[in-house]
Write an enzyme that holds these catalytic residues in place. Structure first.
Site, PDB file in Angstrom:
ATOM      1  N   ILE A  69       9.259 -11.077  -1.648  1.00 27.29           N
ATOM      2  CA  ILE A  69       9.997 -10.863  -0.403  1.00 27.29           C
ATOM      3  C   ILE A  69      10.839 -12.100  -0.085  1.00 27.29           C
ATOM      4  CG2 ILE A  69       9.815 -10.431   2.074  1.00 27.29           C
ATOM      5  CD1 ILE A  69       7.322  -8.880   1.586  1.00 27.29           C
ATOM      6  N   GLY A 124       5.850  -9.303  -3.832  1.00 26.12           N
ATOM      7  CA  GLY A 124       6.304  -7.948  -3.535  1.00 26.12           C
ATOM      8  C   GLY A 124       6.657  -7.144  -4.764  1.00 26.12           C
ATOM      9  N   ASP A 127       3.529  -5.452  -5.588  1.00 26.02           N
ATOM     10  CA  ASP A 127       3.371  -4.322  -4.662  1.00 26.02           C
ATOM     11  C   ASP A 127       4.106  -3.098  -5.192  1.00 26.02           C
ATOM     12  OD1 ASP A 127       1.898  -5.575  -2.503  1.00 26.02           O
ATOM     13  OD2 ASP A 127       3.722  -6.645  -1.978  1.00 26.02           O
ATOM     14  N   GLU A 147       0.916 -14.313  -2.632  1.00 29.77           N
ATOM     15  CA  GLU A 147       0.908 -14.398  -1.173  1.00 29.77           C
ATOM     16  C   GLU A 147       0.034 -15.522  -0.606  1.00 29.77           C
ATOM     17  OE1 GLU A 147       2.590 -10.342  -1.924  1.00 29.77           O
ATOM     18  OE2 GLU A 147       1.074 -11.636  -2.850  1.00 29.77           O
ATOM     19  N   ASP A 155       0.155  -7.677   2.001  1.00 30.51           N
ATOM     20  CA  ASP A 155       0.011  -6.549   2.932  1.00 30.51           C
ATOM     21  C   ASP A 155       0.869  -5.341   2.617  1.00 30.51           C
ATOM     22  OD1 ASP A 155       2.451  -7.657   3.549  1.00 30.51           O
ATOM     23  OD2 ASP A 155       2.003  -8.094   5.649  1.00 30.51           O
TER      24      ASP A 155
END
Length: 274
Positions: A69, A124, A127, A147, A155
């Site tokens: 991110i 990310g 993810d 993270e 998350d």
């Protein structure tokens, strides 16, 4: 076809039902910006509803798949000027849920999404790929659940999906240490199905695999994805009951008759678009 700031959709072969969805922010190693989280679910929905699309290959332009991110995107979540602590935290929660929905859009897409990963796949990026249906990478790909190094609890799905792929113990170790691991280890953990020597080799082979999937019954393909995802969160008995209900609705199709006819006539089946 719609144009995007952070993505590019390409149909490399005319009349092919395999479409390529590229992360297109190579100058920032395909970092995930606010625009990405708005555009990504829209692009997937567009591909899902396009009757000419059977399979989607997700990859990245440039030297890396995804560096995670973008810092500016994180800042926009945490810098809201709201004095009331309750309302501030409710807004942050809503923002996080929106980002989660953008990643979950991969699972909500009926069409199979294949991740073809090269270079770095960080934060990310993991993810994203854990939400994909199939994952491949190159030998020099490196992964990192980053993270905790940024003082964040992951998350957007890694802590929920990665344990189901590589096992609970392996996933927690990777998440707590934030260590890098290469394609060969990703294969041994079961995170990827195959590792290729070069990016070009991967692109050629993954396209051939995708074309093979695209040649099969569309109803069978979307059914296999849907039932697999639903059964993941069910007991065996519940999963069997669900697939029985699914097939009671979908089994008696023209696709079944075409597959049987093609088998006996020793020809390739030709299925209608979905």
């Amino acid at each position: 076809m719609e144009k995007y700031k952070t993505l590019e959709i390409i149909q490399k072969t005319p009349n092919s039902s395999v479409f390529h969805l590229y992360l297109n922010n190579p100058n920032l190693r395909n970092a995930l910006s606010r625009d990405f989280f708005i555009e990504f679910p829209k692009a997937l929905q567009s591909l899902d509803q396009n009757t000419n699309v059977s399979v989607i290959i997700l990859s990245g332009h440039g030297d890396h798949f995804c560096s995670g991110i973008e810092i500016n995107a994180l800042n926009s979540i945490t810098s809201a000027e709201i004095e009331d602590h309750g309302r501030l935290r409710e807004q942050i929660r809503r923002e996080i849920k929106g980002l989660q929905d953008a990643i979950t859009a991969i699972e909500k897409c009926r069409k199979p999404v294949i991740a073809a990963i090269h270079g770095g796949c960080i934060g990310g990026g993991i993810d994203m790929v854990t939400a994909c249906d199939i994952r491949y990478c190159t030998e020099d790909t490196f992964f990192c659940v980053k993270e905790v190094d940024l003082a964040i609890t992951a998350d957007l799905g890694t802590l929920q999906r990665l344990p189901r792929i590589v096992g609970y113990g392996n996933a927690v170790e990777l998440a707590l240490t934030a260590r890098r691991f290469l394609g060969s280890e990703a294969k041994s953990l079961g995170l990827v199905s195959r590792v290729f020597g070069t990016r070009k080799d991967m692109e050629v082979e993954v396209r051939a695999i995708a074309e093979g999937i695209a040649s099969k019954s569309p109803l069978a393909i979307i059914g296999t994805k849907e039932v697999s995802l639903r059964s993941r969160d069910m007991t065996i008995e519940q999963g069997l009951d669900y697939v029985a209900t699914w097939n009671s609705s979908m089994l008696l199709s023209d696709d079944l008759m075409e597959a049987v006819s093609a088998h006996f006539q020793k020809r390739k089946p030709a299925f209608a678009k979905l």
